[in-house]
Motif scaffolding. Structure first.
Motif, mmCIF file in Angstrom:
data_model
loop_
_atom_site.group_PDB
_atom_site.id
_atom_site.type_symbol
_atom_site.label_atom_id
_atom_site.label_comp_id
_atom_site.label_asym_id
_atom_site.label_seq_id
_atom_site.Cartn_x
_atom_site.Cartn_y
_atom_site.Cartn_z
ATOM 1 N N LEU A 1 0.856 -1.198 -0.034
ATOM 2 C CA LEU A 1 -0.131 -0.137 -0.059
ATOM 3 C C LEU A 1 0.888 1.167 0.052
ATOM 4 O O LEU A 1 0.614 2.170 -0.732
ATOM 5 N N GLN A 2 1.751 1.522 0.658
ATOM 6 C CA GLN A 2 2.727 2.229 0.690
ATOM 7 C C GLN A 2 3.830 2.704 -0.562
ATOM 8 O O GLN A 2 3.616 3.586 -0.925
ATOM 9 N N ALA A 3 3.838 1.493 -1.284
ATOM 10 C CA ALA A 3 4.580 1.664 -2.559
ATOM 11 C C ALA A 3 3.581 2.075 -3.667
ATOM 12 O O ALA A 3 3.848 2.843 -4.368
ATOM 13 N N LEU A 4 2.142 1.915 -3.457
ATOM 14 C CA LEU A 4 1.219 2.622 -4.341
ATOM 15 C C LEU A 4 1.058 3.912 -4.315
ATOM 16 O O LEU A 4 0.279 4.548 -5.066
ATOM 17 N N GLY A 5 1.565 4.572 -3.002
ATOM 18 C CA GLY A 5 1.579 6.071 -2.995
ATOM 19 C C GLY A 5 0.723 6.463 -1.953
ATOM 20 O O GLY A 5 0.556 7.557 -1.581
ATOM 21 N N ALA A 6 0.052 5.611 -0.910
ATOM 22 C CA ALA A 6 -0.829 5.815 -0.166
ATOM 23 C C ALA A 6 -0.095 6.728 1.155
ATOM 24 O O ALA A 6 0.954 6.368 1.612
ATOM 25 N N PRO A 7 -0.656 8.022 1.261
ATOM 26 C CA PRO A 7 0.227 8.986 1.951
ATOM 27 C C PRO A 7 0.090 8.551 3.454
ATOM 28 O O PRO A 7 0.939 8.891 4.227
ATOM 29 N N HIS A 8 -1.166 7.652 3.960
ATOM 30 C CA HIS A 8 -0.973 7.370 5.239
ATOM 31 C C HIS A 8 -1.758 5.714 5.039
ATOM 32 O O HIS A 8 -2.757 5.803 4.726
ATOM 33 N N VAL A 9 -1.123 5.071 6.088
ATOM 34 C CA VAL A 9 -1.651 3.622 6.055
ATOM 35 C C VAL A 9 -1.798 3.665 7.569
ATOM 36 O O VAL A 9 -1.008 3.541 8.395
ATOM 37 N N LEU A 10 -3.150 3.525 8.022
ATOM 38 C CA LEU A 10 -3.393 3.152 9.137
ATOM 39 C C LEU A 10 -3.162 1.963 9.900
ATOM 40 O O LEU A 10 -2.871 0.933 8.952
ATOM 41 N N ARG A 11 -3.013 1.823 11.152
ATOM 42 C CA ARG A 11 -2.529 0.436 11.727
ATOM 43 C C ARG A 11 -3.499 -0.643 11.254
ATOM 44 O O ARG A 11 -4.813 -0.407 11.455
ATOM 45 N N PRO A 12 -3.173 -1.731 10.832
ATOM 46 C CA PRO A 12 -3.955 -2.779 10.731
ATOM 47 C C PRO A 12 -4.971 -3.048 11.539
ATOM 48 O O PRO A 12 -4.603 -3.361 12.618
ATOM 49 N N VAL A 13 -6.347 -3.712 11.341
ATOM 50 C CA VAL A 13 -7.223 -4.100 12.083
ATOM 51 C C VAL A 13 -7.451 -5.836 11.694
ATOM 52 O O VAL A 13 -7.494 -6.160 10.651
ATOM 53 N N SER A 14 -7.499 -6.606 13.063
ATOM 54 C CA SER A 14 -7.521 -8.215 12.488
ATOM 55 C C SER A 14 -8.792 -8.504 13.169
ATOM 56 O O SER A 14 -9.225 -8.200 14.368
ATOM 57 N N VAL A 15 -9.675 -9.163 12.737
ATOM 58 C CA VAL A 15 -11.048 -9.406 13.061
ATOM 59 C C VAL A 15 -10.884 -11.302 12.949
ATOM 60 O O VAL A 15 -10.823 -11.611 11.740
ATOM 61 N N SER A 16 -11.234 -11.687 14.086
ATOM 62 C CA SER A 16 -11.010 -13.433 14.281
ATOM 63 C C SER A 16 -12.369 -13.706 14.421
ATOM 64 O O SER A 16 -13.203 -12.905 14.760
#
Length: 196
Positions: free
Chosen positions: A134-149
């Motif tokens: 996602l960062q390589a695609l240029g996203a200026p901000h990547v929020l901390r991922p959320v895991s749903v189990s």
């Protein structure tokens, strides 16, 4: 604000699809224009061959136009939620194929990666393999991922399956509300942003 929720597939009885529904509803509740991109609705074979550009009439041309439209919606979005199942220590191949169709450096959205996982440890795949893409695609901000189990998936009194209120609250907190800088009046997504 333009929001896109990208889901790998949509089956009404699945945890993955319910997460897509919750994110769509939460983003829509803020007054944002929310669109969905469901990857299983796209021609994944054409994506695998790199055929995201329209090539004329017929089935292949229409499929290529649908892929190009989905890519364009992600490129013009200001917030993008990427929901993917995580298995075998990686996110879905459909998600990878679709993200590969987005030219590097053209994504201008804040991105929230969300994984439907078997255990919380599977969520590490989001931070170590999806976030860098996602960062390589240029996203200026990547929020901390959320895991749903599956532990976040509860049966209600009427027998239907829903995310628990604490999980919905966790997704809501991760989404915002974003702080509004006084000089522009435009929302700015900076909470829980991962370092580049």
């Amino acid at each position: 604000m333009s929001v896109v929720v990208v889901g790998s597939y949509y089956r009404p009885d699945s945890l993955h699809s319910h997460v897509v529904d919750v994110l769509t509803a939460e983003c829509g509740a803020t007054g944002s224009e929310v669109e969905r991109v469901i990857l299983s609705d796209l021609d994944l074979n054409l994506l695998a061959l790199g055929g995201q550009q329209p090539r004329g009439a017929g089935r292949e041309g229409e499929a290529a136009r649908r892929i190009a439209d989905a890519v364009h919606r992600c490129q013009r979005a200001k917030l993008m939620c990427v929901v993917t199942p995580v298995y075998n220590a990686g996110y879905s191949g459909a998600t990878k194929l679709f993200l590969d169709a987005i030219p590097a450096g053209t994504l201008d959205a804040t991105v929230l990666p969300v994984g439907t996982v078997g255990t919380e440890l599977h969520g590490l795949a989001l931070a170590y393999s999806l976030v860098p893409v996602l960062q390589a695609l240029g996203a200026p901000h990547v929020l901390r991922p959320v895991s749903v189990s599956p532990h976040d998936w509860h049966t209600t009194a009427d027998g239907s399956r829903r995310l628990g209120p604490e999980t919905v609250s966790r997704l809501r907190r991760r989404l915002g509300p974003p702080p509004v800088p006084p000089e522009t009046g435009a929302p700015e997504f900076r909470q829980e942003v991962l370092p580049a």
